[in-house]
Design a protein around this motif. Structure first.
Motif, PDB file in Angstrom:
ATOM      1  N   GLU A 585      23.481  -7.844   1.998  1.00 54.43           N
ATOM      2  CA  GLU A 585      22.739  -6.821   2.751  1.00 54.43           C
ATOM      3  C   GLU A 585      23.508  -6.315   3.969  1.00 54.43           C
ATOM      4  O   GLU A 585      23.093  -6.444   5.121  1.00 54.43           O
ATOM      5  N   VAL A 586      24.701  -5.747   3.720  1.00 55.06           N
ATOM      6  CA  VAL A 586      25.408  -4.948   4.721  1.00 55.06           C
ATOM      7  C   VAL A 586      25.484  -3.537   4.173  1.00 55.06           C
ATOM      8  O   VAL A 586      25.429  -3.326   2.958  1.00 55.06           O
ATOM      9  N   LYS A 587      25.620  -2.554   5.067  1.00 60.79           N
ATOM     10  CA  LYS A 587      25.548  -1.171   4.609  1.00 60.79           C
ATOM     11  C   LYS A 587      26.710  -0.820   3.691  1.00 60.79           C
ATOM     12  O   LYS A 587      26.543  -0.091   2.724  1.00 60.79           O
ATOM     13  N   TYR A 588      27.900  -1.331   4.009  1.00 57.23           N
ATOM     14  CA  TYR A 588      29.066  -1.026   3.196  1.00 57.23           C
ATOM     15  C   TYR A 588      29.759  -2.336   2.800  1.00 57.23           C
ATOM     16  O   TYR A 588      30.768  -2.736   3.386  1.00 57.23           O
ATOM     17  N   GLY A 609      29.183  -1.111   9.033  1.00 56.91           N
ATOM     18  CA  GLY A 609      27.973  -0.317   9.213  1.00 56.91           C
ATOM     19  C   GLY A 609      26.775  -1.122   9.643  1.00 56.91           C
ATOM     20  O   GLY A 609      25.660  -0.607   9.683  1.00 56.91           O
ATOM     21  N   LEU A 611      24.003  -4.491   9.486  1.00 54.28           N
ATOM     22  CA  LEU A 611      23.147  -5.050   8.443  1.00 54.28           C
ATOM     23  C   LEU A 611      22.054  -4.065   8.054  1.00 54.28           C
ATOM     24  O   LEU A 611      21.656  -3.215   8.851  1.00 54.28           O
ATOM     25  N   THR A 612      21.539  -4.200   6.824  1.00 51.37           N
ATOM     26  CA  THR A 612      20.443  -3.350   6.370  1.00 51.37           C
ATOM     27  C   THR A 612      19.115  -3.895   6.915  1.00 51.37           C
ATOM     28  O   THR A 612      19.047  -4.983   7.492  1.00 51.37           O
ATOM     29  N   ASN A 613      18.052  -3.121   6.706  1.00 52.47           N
ATOM     30  CA  ASN A 613      16.729  -3.546   7.171  1.00 52.47           C
ATOM     31  C   ASN A 613      16.196  -4.739   6.383  1.00 52.47           C
ATOM     32  O   ASN A 613      15.216  -5.368   6.789  1.00 52.47           O
ATOM     33  N   TYR A 614      16.808  -5.051   5.223  1.00 52.10           N
ATOM     34  CA  TYR A 614      16.318  -6.135   4.377  1.00 52.10           C
ATOM     35  C   TYR A 614      17.134  -7.419   4.539  1.00 52.10           C
ATOM     36  O   TYR A 614      16.920  -8.387   3.808  1.00 52.10           O
ATOM     37  N   LYS A 690      18.935 -11.067   0.871  1.00 54.32           N
ATOM     38  CA  LYS A 690      17.716 -10.325   1.166  1.00 54.32           C
ATOM     39  C   LYS A 690      16.679 -11.257   1.779  1.00 54.32           C
ATOM     40  O   LYS A 690      16.806 -12.476   1.710  1.00 54.32           O
TER      41      LYS A 690
END
Length: 815
Positions: A585-588, A609, A611-614, A690
Motif C-alpha cells: 500500500e504505497v502509491k507507486y 508518493g 502511503l495509501t489511505n488503506y 492493507k
C-alpha cells in the motif's frame, strides 16, 4: 446421513469400475487362449478377436458356448450396450470369462535361473507364441490342413476376393471353379497351384494374386517329460514346435535342450535342437506339429561346464560326439585376451579328476563327455618385445623392439631428431638380468656426427629412452593485472613490454577506475644481459588516472619486468547502484535506487508518493539481505607419473538470506531523527499491507478443526479474551503464561507471569495468538524414583552412629 451413504456408494462404484481384471491364464480353458492377441494379457481380449461361428465349432465349443461367444462378439444379450462404454468393456469381459468358470486370480509364478544354457529361452518368452488364431502370417513352409481359412485376392486386369475354408477332406471350393485339393501342401506350393488353377477363368498374366492365412486351424498337442507344465494344449497350428514349448514354459532344470522328440502314432518323427535353432537359424528347419502329436522332453545328458576367457561362461549340453570347439562356439567364442593355443579339459576318469591339454589343432577332433569342465586361460598382461620413448619432442610411446637396432635408429623412428632436440644428452634406463636398473647418459650430438660412435649403443628389450628438447630449458615469465580492468589475469612477459601494452591485453580500464590510480609492484629485478633475476619487493610506480581514463605519456611507456603486478584501483567515490523494493500500500510500489549511502526510510517512502489511505501502519514488515560465506570441502584428484594424489581444498560459497527487521512505520515517518527511521541498504524490502480487521488464534486449542480460528478485532482486548470467547477457552493442558502474540509486523510478545496470575498482551488488528501446552520434563532413562523411607532410615543410622561415637569419646576423656 443420506449424503454420507451416497458418497460411500459413489466411491465403491468408482473403485469397481476402475479395478483391473487380473486373470490367471493357467485357470482359463486353453481353447479360449486362441482369442487373445499375441503376447497379451487375458484382460486385453476384445469382441473383435472372436472368430466366426463356423470356426468356433471346429474349436470344439458347445452350442451354448458358441452362442455366448457370439453374443460377446456382437454386443447382444447380456453384453448389450448400456450407454457407459468405460464400465461396459470391463464388465462384459468379466461376464464372458465368468460364464466359462474362470477364476480372477493374478499369476505370480517365478522360475529359477536356468541350469543349462537355452532353458531360459522358453521361460522368458523370447520366442513368439501365436495365441491368436486369426490374422497369423504363415511362412512359406507352413503345411495347410483341414480347418484353415485361406484368403485369396486377385487384382489388376481381373478381380477376385474370397475367404475359403479347408474342409475335412482337404478341399477348398472357390466360386466359379470346382474343388481344389490343398491339404498337406506348403503355403508356397499352394499359392503356385492356385495361380495355375485360376488362370483357366482369370487373366492371371495381367493380374496379381495374394494368398494369406486368414485363420489357422486349432490342434491339440501333448507336451510331456521334463517340462514345468506338462499336459495337453490346444494351440493354433501356425505355431512351430519351439513355440508350442512356450505354453508349457519349456524344459525344467533337468530337461534337455538338445534332444527334444516329436512323436506321432507311437513313433519318433522328428527332433528339436535348441542350439541349432539359436546358433544356426533357418526357416526351413521350422517344424510344424499335427493334431495329437506328442512333444517329449527327456532329461539332459552330457552336461559340460565352460569357464574362463569365453564370452558367455555357462553350463552347456553337448550332443553325442560333439567337440570342444563346438562347445566354445556355443559359449560365444574366445575373448580378446584368451589363450587359445592350449585349452584345459578336466575330466572324471576312474573316480578321479584328470587334467588334459587340448591343443588348438585338436579342438575339433576332441569330443566331450558328461561332467567335463572346459577352462580357457587368460594371457598375461605383461607387455613384451617393447622399448619406450619419453620426452617432449617427437612421438612418445611404446615401440617394437628390434634385435640389433641402435639408439639412433629408434630416435628416427620416433621423429625425435629435429632442430629443437637437445643434443648434449640422451638418457637410457635399462633393466638388468637381476631386475635392477642402470641409468646411461649418451651424447646425441656426437652420434649424429658419427653413427659408429660408441654412444650409439645397441638397444635392449624394455629400454626406456628419454629425449630432451631445448624448450624444456626456457623460462616462462608473466605479468599480473588485477583490479578495475575488463579481463584481469596473468599475461606472458617479453622484454620491452610496457604498462600500456599489458593494460590493453587486459581489456583496458573500466569506468570505476576513472580518477583513481595504477600501482605497479615489483618482486624481481631482471638483468637482460645475464638473464638473471634478483629478489626485490617494492612499489616502483604510482600513476594517476585522469579524466576519460587517460594516463600520462611517460606512464604509458613505463617498462615492466618479469612477475610485476599491476593493480588498477577503483575510484573510492564510485559506487554501483543500490536498490530497495517497496510493495503493498504505497502509491507507486516498485524498485527504487538509493540516492545516497545514508538515505532513510522516510525519504524513500516520500519518493514513492507516500502511503495509501488503506495502508496498515502496524503491519508493515521490513526484510534485510545478509550475506553468509560457507566453506565447503572438496576433494581434488591429480595424476602425476602414474601416481594418484588427493588434495583437500575448501571452496567458499556465498549464501544470501533475508531476516526480518523490526520497524515502527508511524514513528519512522513522524520524525526524520527517529531511531525507527532506519538507513536503507542494498536489497532491503518493505511490505505495507492493507488494513486488517481480524485476529487469528492457533495452537493447542480444543474443539477446533485445523487448530486455528479467526475472530473480529475488539479494541483494548487482550489475548485471553479471544481464547475464552472464540476458541473454547484454555484447557487443563494449556499454560496461560506461555501464550504468545505475534503482531502483524512480525514482533512477538509473551504473556507476563505474575505468579498467582498472568497478564496476556493487548491485541492489534492482524495479530496471531498462539496457545501452548505445558512443557513436561522428561525423566532420565534408568532413573528410579526416590524411596524417602529408605533415605530417612539411612540418615537416622548415620546420626545414631555419630552420637554413639561422641559418647564413647566423652567417657574416655572423663576417666
Amino acid at each position: 446421513m443420506k449424503k454420507l451413504i451416497l458418497l460411500s456408494f459413489s466411491i465403491l462404484f468408482t473403485l469397481g469400475v476402475n479395478a483391473q481384471i487380473d486373470i490367471d491364464k493357467s485357470k482359463i480353458n486353453p481353447a479360449y487362449l486362441k482369442f487373445l492377441p499375441s503376447n497379451a494379457n487375458p484382460e486385453d481380449l476384445r469382441p473383435s478377436d472372436i472368430p466366426s461361428e463356423q470356426v468356433l465349432k471346429q474349436m470344439g465349443l458347445s452350442d451354448d458356448e458358441i452362442a455366448e461367444a457370439m453374443d460377446f462378439k456382437n454386443g447382444t444379450g447380456k453384453y448389450a450396450k448400456n450407454g457407459n462404454e468405460a464400465v461396459e468393456v470391463n464388465d462384459n469381459l468379466s461376464k464372458f470369462y465368468e460364464t466359462f468358470g474362470d477364476t480372477l486370480v493374478a499369476d505370480t509364478t517365478t522360475y529359477p535361473k536356468a541350469r543349462i544354457y537355452g532353458q531360459d529361452v522358453f521361460r522368458n518368452n523370447e520366442l513368439s507364441f501365436y495365441q491368436k488364431a486369426l490374422d497369423a502370417k504363415a511362412p512359406e513352409n507352413y503345411k495347410v490342413g483341414s480347418g484353415d481359412e485361406i484368403s485369396i485376392s486377385v487384382w489388376g486386369y481381373s478381380e477376385f476376393s474370397e475367404t475359403l475354408l479347408v474342409d475335412d477332406r482337404g478341399y477348398i471350393t472357390p466360386s466359379s471353379y470346382g474343388r481344389i485339393y490343398v491339404k498337406g501342401l506348403t503355403f508356397k506350393r499352394m499359392r503356385s497351384l492356385l495361380k495355375s488353377k485360376f488362370s483357366s477363368f482369370l487373366d492371371m498374366k495381367n493380374s496379381e494374386i495374394d494368398v494369406t492365412l486368414s485363420y489357422s486351424r486349432v490342434i491339440t498337442v501333448n507336451i510331456v517329460g521334463e517340462v514345468y507344465n506338462p499336459g495337453s494344449y490346444s494351440i493354433p497350428a501356425i505355431n512351430t514346435a519351439f513355440n508350442a514349448l512356450i505354453a508349457a514354459n519349456g524344459p525344467n532344470q533337468l530337461g534337455t535342450v538338445r534332444n527334444i522328440y516329436i512323436k506321432r502314432d507311437g513313433k519318433t518323427v522328428d527332433s528339436l535342437d535348441v542350439y541349432q535353432f539359436l546358433f544356426n537359424p533357418s526357416r526351413s528347419q521350422d517344424i510344424y506339429m499335427q493334431d495329437g502329436d506328442y512333444l517329449f522332453v527327456p532329461p539332459a545328458k552330457n552336461i559340460v561346464e565352460v569357464k574362463g576367457a569365453v564370452n558367455r561362461p555357462y553350463t552347456y549340453e553337448a550332443k553325442s560326439g560333439e567337440s570342444v570347439a563346438s562347445i566354445i562356439k556355443y559359449a560365444g567364442g574366445f575373448t580378446t585376451n584368451a589363450f587359445s593355443d592350449v585349452i584345459t579339459l578336466k575330466r572324471i576318469e576312474y573316480n578321479s579328476i584328470r587334467v588334459n591339454d587340448v591343443h588348438k589343432d585338436h579342438a575339433n577332433s576332441t569330443s566331450v563327455n558328461n561332467g567335463d569342465e572346459i577352462i580357457v586361460n587368460t594371457i598375461s598382461n605383461k607387455i613384451s618385445n617393447v622399448v619406450s620413448v619419453k620426452g617432449s619432442i617427437g612421438v612418445a610411446g611404446d615401440y617394437e623392439y628390434k634385435q640389433g637396432e641402435h639408439l639412433l635408429d629408434l630416435l628416427y623412428r620416433a621423429k625425435c631428431i629435429a632442430d629443437k632436440t637437445f643434443l648434449d644428452k640422451v638418457y637410457i634406463v635399462r633393466m638388468n638380468e637381476d631386475r635392477t636398473k642402470t641409468h646411461i647418459a649418451v651424447n646425441l650430438g656426437e652420434i649424429l656426427k658419427d653413427k659408429n660412435h660408441k654412444d650409439n649403443i645397441l638397444l635392449h628389450e624394455y629400454d626406456i629412452v628419454r629425449v630432451l628438447s631445448n624448450d624444456d630449458f626456457d623460462d616462462e615469465f608473466s605479468v599480473s593485472v588485477l583490479g578495475a580492468v575488463r579481463a584481469a589475469g596473468e599475461f606472458d612477459f617479453g622484454v620491452g613490454m610496457t604498462l600500456q601494452d599489458v593494460l590493453l591485453q587486459a581489456g583496458g580500464l573500466t569506468q570505476q577506475a576513472e580518477g583513481s590510480r595504477v600501482e605497479v609492484s615489483r618482486i624481481m629485478d631482471y638483468d637482460i644481459s645475464s638473464n638473471k633475476l634478483k629478489p626485490r619487493r617494492t612499489v616502483v610506480k604510482n600513476i594517476k588516472i585522469g579524466e576519460n581514463l587517460a594516463l600520462s605519456t611517460d606512464a604509458q611507456e613505463f617498462t615492466l619486468q618479469p612477475f610485476d603486478q599491476v593493480f588498477v584501483r577503483e575510484n573510492p567515490d564510485f559506487e554501483s547502484a543500490k536498490n530497495v523494493v517497496l510493495s503493498g500500500e504505497v502509491k507507486y510500489p516498485g524498485t527504487y535506487t538509493l540516492l545516497s549511502k545514508d538515505e532513510k526510510i522516510s525519504s524513500v517512502i516520500k519518493r514513492a508518493g507516500g502511503l495509501t489511505n488503506y495502508a496498515y501502519m502496524d503491519g508493515v514488515k521490513m526484510y534485510r539481505k545478509f550475506e553468509t560465506v560457507i566453506e565447503e570441502e572438496e576433494e581434488e584428484e591429480e595424476e602425476e607419473e602414474e601416481e594418484t594424489l588427493f588434495k583437500n581444498s575448501f571452496e567458499s560459497r556465498k549464501v544470501y538470506a533475508y531476516d526480518m527487521v523490526y520497524l515502527n512505520m508511524e514513528k519512522a515517518l513522524d520524525s526524520k531523527s527517529s531511531k525507527h527511521n532506519l538507513v536503507m541498504v542494498d536489497g532491503d524490502s518493505i511490505i505495507v499491507p492493507k488494513t486488517m480487521d481480524v485476529v487469528h488464534i492457533s495452537g493447542a486449542l480444543m474443539n477446533l478443526e485445523g487448530n486455528s480460528i479467526s475472530a473480529p478485532h475488539f479494541k483494548r482486548r487482550r489475548a485471553n479474551y479471544y481464547v475464552n470467547n472464540f476458541a473454547g477457552g484454555f484447557t487443563k493442558d494449556n499454560k496461560k503464561s506461555n501464550t504468545v502474540v505475534v503482531y502483524p509486523n512480525g514482533i512477538a510478545k509473551k504473556s507476563m507471569n505474575l505468579g498467582l496470575f498472568s497478564i496476556s498482551p493487548r491485541i492489534k488488528k492482524g495479530s496471531t495468538i498462539i496457545v501452548a501446552n505445558k512443557i513436561e520434563k522428561k525423566k532420565k532413562e534408568n532413573e528410579n524414583p526416590i524411596d524417602w523411607n529408605k533415605q530417612i532410615e539411612n540418615a537416622m543410622l548415620k546420626v545414631t552412629a555419630v552420637l554413639t561415637l561422641w559418647l564413647l569419646v566423652d567417657r574416655v576423656s572423663t576417666q
